[in-house]
Design an enzyme around this catalytic site. Sequence first.
Site, PDB file in Angstrom:
ATOM      1  N   ASP A 229       0.823  -1.206   0.000  1.00  0.00           N
ATOM      2  CA  ASP A 229       0.000   0.000   0.000  1.00  0.00           C
ATOM      3  C   ASP A 229       0.861   1.261   0.000  1.00  0.00           C
ATOM      4  O   ASP A 229       1.881   1.322   0.700  1.00  0.00           O
ATOM      5  CB  ASP A 229      -0.875  -0.021   1.260  1.00  0.00           C
ATOM      6  CG  ASP A 229      -1.872   1.118   1.302  1.00  0.00           C
ATOM      7  OD1 ASP A 229      -2.834   1.067   0.528  1.00  0.00           O
ATOM      8  OD2 ASP A 229      -1.673   2.054   2.098  1.00  0.00           O
ATOM      9  N   GLU A 293       1.609  -0.426  -4.965  1.00  0.00           N
ATOM     10  CA  GLU A 293       0.595   0.592  -5.281  1.00  0.00           C
ATOM     11  C   GLU A 293       1.320   1.931  -5.360  1.00  0.00           C
ATOM     12  O   GLU A 293       1.693   2.517  -4.342  1.00  0.00           O
ATOM     13  CB  GLU A 293      -0.484   0.664  -4.193  1.00  0.00           C
ATOM     14  CG  GLU A 293      -1.621   1.593  -4.605  1.00  0.00           C
ATOM     15  CD  GLU A 293      -2.212   2.448  -3.488  1.00  0.00           C
ATOM     16  OE1 GLU A 293      -3.249   3.073  -3.732  1.00  0.00           O
ATOM     17  OE2 GLU A 293      -1.639   2.510  -2.389  1.00  0.00           O
TER      18      GLU A 293
HETATM   19  C1  GLC Z   1      -4.172   3.177  -0.429  1.00  0.00           C
HETATM   20  C2  GLC Z   1      -5.423   2.335  -0.314  1.00  0.00           C
HETATM   21  C3  GLC Z   1      -6.537   3.203   0.201  1.00  0.00           C
HETATM   22  C4  GLC Z   1      -6.132   3.708   1.565  1.00  0.00           C
HETATM   23  C5  GLC Z   1      -4.801   4.449   1.512  1.00  0.00           C
HETATM   24  C6  GLC Z   1      -4.251   4.673   2.887  1.00  0.00           C
HETATM   25  O1  GLC Z   1      -4.266   4.163  -1.388  1.00  0.00           O
HETATM   26  O2  GLC Z   1      -5.725   1.746  -1.544  1.00  0.00           O
HETATM   27  O3  GLC Z   1      -7.752   2.528   0.260  1.00  0.00           O
HETATM   28  O4  GLC Z   1      -7.113   4.583   2.064  1.00  0.00           O
HETATM   29  O5  GLC Z   1      -3.830   3.702   0.819  1.00  0.00           O
HETATM   30  O6  GLC Z   1      -3.814   3.468   3.447  1.00  0.00           O
END
Ligand code: GLC
Length: 598
Positions: A229, A293
């Site tokens: 993440d 991500e």
């Molecule tokens: C990422 C996740 C999202 C979350 C954020 C903070 O972007 O996909 O859902 O709110 O991180 O952890």
Amino acid sequence: MLEARPVPTPSPASSPVSLAAPPDPAWWRGAAIYQLYVRSFADSDGDGTGDLPGVLARLPYLAELGIDAIWFNPWYPSPMSDAGYDIADYRDIDPVFGTLADADAVISEAHALGIRIIIDIVPNHGSDQHQWFREALAAGPGSAARTRFHFRNGLGRSGELPPNNWQSIFGGPAWTRVTEADGRPGQWYLHLFAPEQPDFNWASPEVRAEFEDVLRFWFERGADGIRIDSAALLTKDPALSDIDGPDAAGSRPSGSGPAERAHPYQDRDDVHEIYRSWRAVADAYPGRVLIGEIWLPDAARLARYVSPGELHAVFNFPYLTCAWDAARLREVIDGTLALHTPVGAPPTWVLSNHDVDRIVSRYGRSKTSFSLQARDHSQPVDLALGTRRARAAALLTMALPGSVYVYQGEELGLWEVEDIPAELRQDPIWHRTSGRDPGRDGSRVPLPWAGPEPPFGFSPPGATGRPWLPQPAGWREVTVEREAGDPGSMLELYRRALRIRRAEPALGDGPMSWRPDPDGASGASGASGASGVLAFDRRAADGGGDGAGVSCVANLSGGPVSLPAGAEVLLASSPLDGGLLPPDTTAWLRVQGGPAAG
Ligand code: GLC
């Protein structure tokens, strides 16, 4: 007709099942990965929230869908201030979802069905209920416990101002002041997201060792991959200097000159050391993968994350956010290939996830691109048009080279629920922007499985709780029960496409080449995309199978287009019209003499 690989029958619960997935170390290069949002998938105990026994019971549905892996959004103990992205314990399961034993059962049963498991790790921040954060609060300023986070004294005469001007990605300041043990206002701590999500300090060796241990914990339990993440945000400028200009909220500037590179927390050079160590951890477990991500507009910077010795793959956000426009998509696809090919990493193709508007609604609006900074639920939506385009986009996406992600409910054609009453909304984005940003609840509504009314089989009969977000009555038309076996349904399109994709050696990982526009009506270059048509050929890299390959033609133009001579249609997203491919339709073709010869 192509035959799909048979779906293995689930083994009885009593038989000893290995936690290990079947061997194929390169499985991830062309995998179809289903994103499973546990709290909205299936509720087994009737409390209105999805759970792991619910997942276990529905694994045969996923096996039948034809996916290769499941990515689970966070399932750990969490106060759920950000739907589980605020983790209090990285080595357990939240009681609302089940137990570690339930997770073990899901992993082993999925493996028995030939499905791999990817879990979500959140390394940038934890929860304010994490044991380390509680220790830090109790231990006070200057303590070792506070060095695991970013605690600082405030500015101003009595420290009443935040230490710098950073803004939270969810709105409001990125700093919160704590009350010290003596009851006085004290230091401030950094949270790039909600105040309940304090950022870890990645300059701390303890933080680094802890997360490597968490990776091992889940690899030992049988996880096949980790979705990382907010992967580009971990390391911070030690001076925590102010961000200049209006961009204190922190989306990275689009340039890549030295000034931009020095952003105090986005995509800093030293973040790569972390992923090199993580890669060494993953490499000790064959077939395990790391997927980042990373929202970065700069392709060259993004490529560094998938260079040898770092992550296996990154999510393709330029593709996800792109408008339904052939020329723009062609640009993004070319850009993606240019980024991945030199480093040998497979591209990923994603149409939606739990953070963005559902694709059927997006494609049914006049503005079909998506931006995290400008969610807009005020535009009219043409659901029939959106659905038609979503079908065409699904076939386009599944034909591209690399791996593909399917966000739960995408396979049913669910639309964004835009009218959730304010008092039922949960997303901190909605709350922290006082509703100016509608947030993400509308894409997270529990799945409709069966029946004419809510909870549509999401919860069992006699459930005591309502689904945690309300399901629209119109979803009676898009339940699994309603769609299964209906050849015109989105579900059957996904099932057929995923089965063909799995059975056909030319699809998934491997090369692709663009065809000229079928009508020859393109611009000077004759390039696919120029006249609103995207057409390309896929052929197995090793010449496997019968060598015939597959061609994909997506018509995003306003009129019908002809198909290559002698083409046999394997699958089309909408019926052909007198042999022509209508607008907003994609077809997969077997072209006589091989894909390049049409
Ligand atoms: C990422 C996740 C999202 C979350 C954020 C903070 O972007 O996909 O859902 O709110 O991180 O952890």
